[in-house]
Design a protein around this motif. Sequence first.
Motif, mmCIF file in Angstrom:
data_model
loop_
_atom_site.group_PDB
_atom_site.id
_atom_site.type_symbol
_atom_site.label_atom_id
_atom_site.label_comp_id
_atom_site.label_asym_id
_atom_site.label_seq_id
_atom_site.Cartn_x
_atom_site.Cartn_y
_atom_site.Cartn_z
ATOM 1 N N GLU B 144 0.825 -1.198 0.000
ATOM 2 C CA GLU B 144 0.000 0.000 0.000
ATOM 3 C C GLU B 144 0.863 1.253 0.000
ATOM 4 O O GLU B 144 1.858 1.348 0.715
ATOM 5 N N LEU B 145 0.447 2.207 -0.823
ATOM 6 C CA LEU B 145 1.104 3.499 -0.869
ATOM 7 C C LEU B 145 0.077 4.513 -0.369
ATOM 8 O O LEU B 145 -0.950 4.728 -1.021
ATOM 9 N N VAL B 146 0.337 5.104 0.820
ATOM 10 C CA VAL B 146 -0.581 6.115 1.357
ATOM 11 C C VAL B 146 -0.041 7.483 0.946
ATOM 12 O O VAL B 146 1.016 7.906 1.422
ATOM 13 N N ILE B 147 -0.742 8.143 0.039
ATOM 14 C CA ILE B 147 -0.235 9.432 -0.414
ATOM 15 C C ILE B 147 -0.712 10.526 0.531
ATOM 16 O O ILE B 147 -1.921 10.731 0.700
ATOM 17 N N ALA B 148 0.238 11.194 1.177
ATOM 18 C CA ALA B 148 -0.089 12.227 2.163
ATOM 19 C C ALA B 148 0.510 13.562 1.721
ATOM 20 O O ALA B 148 1.088 14.285 2.525
ATOM 21 N N THR B 149 0.376 13.864 0.438
ATOM 22 C CA THR B 149 0.787 15.199 -0.014
ATOM 23 C C THR B 149 -0.241 16.197 0.505
ATOM 24 O O THR B 149 -1.321 15.811 0.952
ATOM 25 N N ASN B 150 0.107 17.487 0.485
ATOM 26 C CA ASN B 150 -0.829 18.492 0.975
ATOM 27 C C ASN B 150 -2.089 18.524 0.123
ATOM 28 O O ASN B 150 -2.028 18.279 -1.076
ATOM 29 N N PRO B 151 -3.245 18.842 0.738
ATOM 30 C CA PRO B 151 -4.493 18.895 -0.017
ATOM 31 C C PRO B 151 -4.595 20.169 -0.840
ATOM 32 O O PRO B 151 -5.548 20.909 -0.739
ATOM 33 N N THR B 152 -3.577 20.436 -1.646
ATOM 34 C CA THR B 152 -3.557 21.589 -2.541
ATOM 35 C C THR B 152 -3.643 21.096 -3.973
ATOM 36 O O THR B 152 -3.537 19.896 -4.231
ATOM 37 N N LEU B 153 -3.784 22.015 -4.900
ATOM 38 C CA LEU B 153 -3.868 21.650 -6.301
ATOM 39 C C LEU B 153 -2.648 20.831 -6.719
ATOM 40 O O LEU B 153 -2.771 19.771 -7.350
ATOM 41 N N GLU B 154 -1.472 21.326 -6.326
ATOM 42 C CA GLU B 154 -0.248 20.642 -6.727
ATOM 43 C C GLU B 154 -0.065 19.316 -6.008
ATOM 44 O O GLU B 154 0.408 18.345 -6.598
ATOM 45 N N GLY B 155 -0.444 19.298 -4.734
ATOM 46 C CA GLY B 155 -0.358 18.058 -3.970
ATOM 47 C C GLY B 155 -1.264 16.990 -4.569
ATOM 48 O O GLY B 155 -0.877 15.824 -4.711
ATOM 49 N N ALA B 159 -0.370 13.401 -6.379
ATOM 50 C CA ALA B 159 -1.007 12.142 -5.981
ATOM 51 C C ALA B 159 -1.573 11.433 -7.208
ATOM 52 O O ALA B 159 -1.397 10.214 -7.387
ATOM 53 N N MET B 160 -2.226 12.222 -8.062
ATOM 54 C CA MET B 160 -2.807 11.672 -9.285
ATOM 55 C C MET B 160 -1.726 11.063 -10.177
ATOM 56 O O MET B 160 -1.896 9.974 -10.732
ATOM 57 N N TYR B 161 -0.614 11.784 -10.323
ATOM 58 C CA TYR B 161 0.488 11.312 -11.161
ATOM 59 C C TYR B 161 0.996 9.955 -10.663
ATOM 60 O O TYR B 161 1.181 9.014 -11.436
ATOM 61 N N ILE B 162 1.197 9.859 -9.347
ATOM 62 C CA ILE B 162 1.710 8.614 -8.771
ATOM 63 C C ILE B 162 0.705 7.483 -8.985
ATOM 64 O O ILE B 162 1.066 6.379 -9.405
ATOM 65 N N ARG B 164 -1.605 7.195 -11.278
ATOM 66 C CA ARG B 164 -1.684 6.762 -12.688
ATOM 67 C C ARG B 164 -0.467 5.952 -13.081
ATOM 68 O O ARG B 164 -0.558 4.991 -13.842
ATOM 69 N N HIS B 165 0.691 6.352 -12.547
ATOM 70 C CA HIS B 165 1.923 5.642 -12.878
ATOM 71 C C HIS B 165 1.877 4.206 -12.396
ATOM 72 O O HIS B 165 2.492 3.310 -12.988
ATOM 73 N N LEU B 166 1.115 3.987 -11.310
ATOM 74 C CA LEU B 166 1.059 2.642 -10.724
ATOM 75 C C LEU B 166 -0.189 1.868 -11.145
ATOM 76 O O LEU B 166 -0.440 0.771 -10.637
ATOM 77 N N ALA B 167 -0.965 2.456 -12.066
ATOM 78 C CA ALA B 167 -2.182 1.776 -12.514
ATOM 79 C C ALA B 167 -1.804 0.416 -13.091
ATOM 80 O O ALA B 167 -0.864 0.299 -13.869
ATOM 81 N N GLY B 168 -2.524 -0.612 -12.675
ATOM 82 C CA GLY B 168 -2.227 -1.954 -13.177
ATOM 83 C C GLY B 168 -1.244 -2.713 -12.323
ATOM 84 O O GLY B 168 -1.079 -3.917 -12.478
ATOM 85 N N SER B 169 -0.568 -2.042 -11.394
ATOM 86 C CA SER B 169 0.352 -2.775 -10.510
ATOM 87 C C SER B 169 -0.426 -3.302 -9.318
ATOM 88 O O SER B 169 -1.607 -2.996 -9.140
ATOM 89 N N ASP B 170 0.228 -4.101 -8.476
ATOM 90 C CA ASP B 170 -0.456 -4.702 -7.330
ATOM 91 C C ASP B 170 -0.543 -3.770 -6.140
ATOM 92 O O ASP B 170 -1.155 -4.099 -5.124
ATOM 93 N N VAL B 171 0.121 -2.601 -6.261
ATOM 94 C CA VAL B 171 0.167 -1.701 -5.110
ATOM 95 C C VAL B 171 -1.153 -0.944 -4.995
ATOM 96 O O VAL B 171 -1.633 -0.362 -5.954
#
Lengths: 205, 205
Positions: B144-155, B159-162, B164-171
């Motif tokens: 499990e990857l718990v994404i705890a970036t700030n709740p801002t546009l960039e954060g 989170a979205m980038y990460i 999508r990059h892991l889409a299809g993996s078991d994580v």
Amino acid sequence: MTLEHLPSAAPSLARLIQELNKLPGIGPKSAQRLAYFIIRLPDEEAYDLANAINAVKQSIMFCGQCQNLTDASPCSVCANNQRNREQICVVEEPLDVLALERTHCYRGLYHVLHGVLSPLNGVGPDQIKLRELFARLSDGEVRELVIATNPTLEGEATAMYISRHLAGSDVRVTHLARGLPVGGSLEYTDEVTLSRAFQGRQQVD
Amino acid sequence: MTLEHLPSAAPSLARLIQELNKLPGIGPKSAQRLAYFIIRLPDEEAYDLANAINAVKQSIMFCGQCQNLTDASPCSVCANNQRNREQICVVEEPLDVLALERTHCYRGLYHVLHGVLSPLNGVGPDQIKLRELFARLSDGEVRELVIATNPTLEGEATAMYISRHLAGSDVRVTHLARGLPVGGSLEYTDEVTLSRAFQGRQQVD
């Protein structure tokens, strides 16, 4: 903040945060922010800061005459022959000298008391640099003492003490005018300031 | 603030004030106040502060695994066998790790990005520690990857980038819940937070 509150911070980092946290006005959060800022600084700039702290502790002393903090005694003001040696401005703290120097309206000497009389806090005449002040007046060169202590109860009491101590001497004792701060508003000025401003009203030129 | 603004300050003092003034959130007035505070500190305490600055610059490095700042690599969290190696919590900055550790509710590992994706500011995936993150996931241990970036546009974009990059993996990729801050007030909560809190409403036990 103790080390236990920073379980996952590196020890040297936790120590820096603790040290910064001891400074006035710097709470745990600011200390953390500053510490991480220092970590990201170029090495040289961080060492500059550390060296500046060491240097100031090694070189700063009291000026033998005005008791201001200085690198060399007498300090640059006392050693300056262009300054009027007939006037001494008495202030509470070294920062007050800086504030007055920035006005560029005073060319005499200073005397830093390093405190004010405050009997309740155990600060009597011997705890501040009053003896040094009176010693400077003994040679008769000084004609005016401008008392620039803060306009607080203790500042005024200190001014009164000095003034009474010099009663009967040739030294003229003055204090800074009380009145409306420039840019202030009459409506929001407190009663004491307003009544002082009224009493000290001046001719409109 | 330049030296010219401190004509009557001792040079070593003026230098310290200048150095302190460079720190974030410390203006000229605070720098003066801090400098005089440091002068009045016992010698030892002032040297402690200077030494802490030097020590942190000399000893701090990135943890080879989580990229957090540390005295030793791997850091104390990564080296701790009691931590759950199947979870990685992704944060923007080292201070976020401290904040999460204080909650005592997470026993997995961390990964510090040292920034967020921000194309407008020239920060792309290669400018933050994303490659290091994906490399850690390659051995399949992490569940499990718990994404705890700030709740801002960039954060959120990061989170979205990460994710999508892991889409299809078991994580499994999660992020921290959005909702009403505890102790806050519904009346003063902004619309976005309130709508997220509504969408994420939970069964009352």
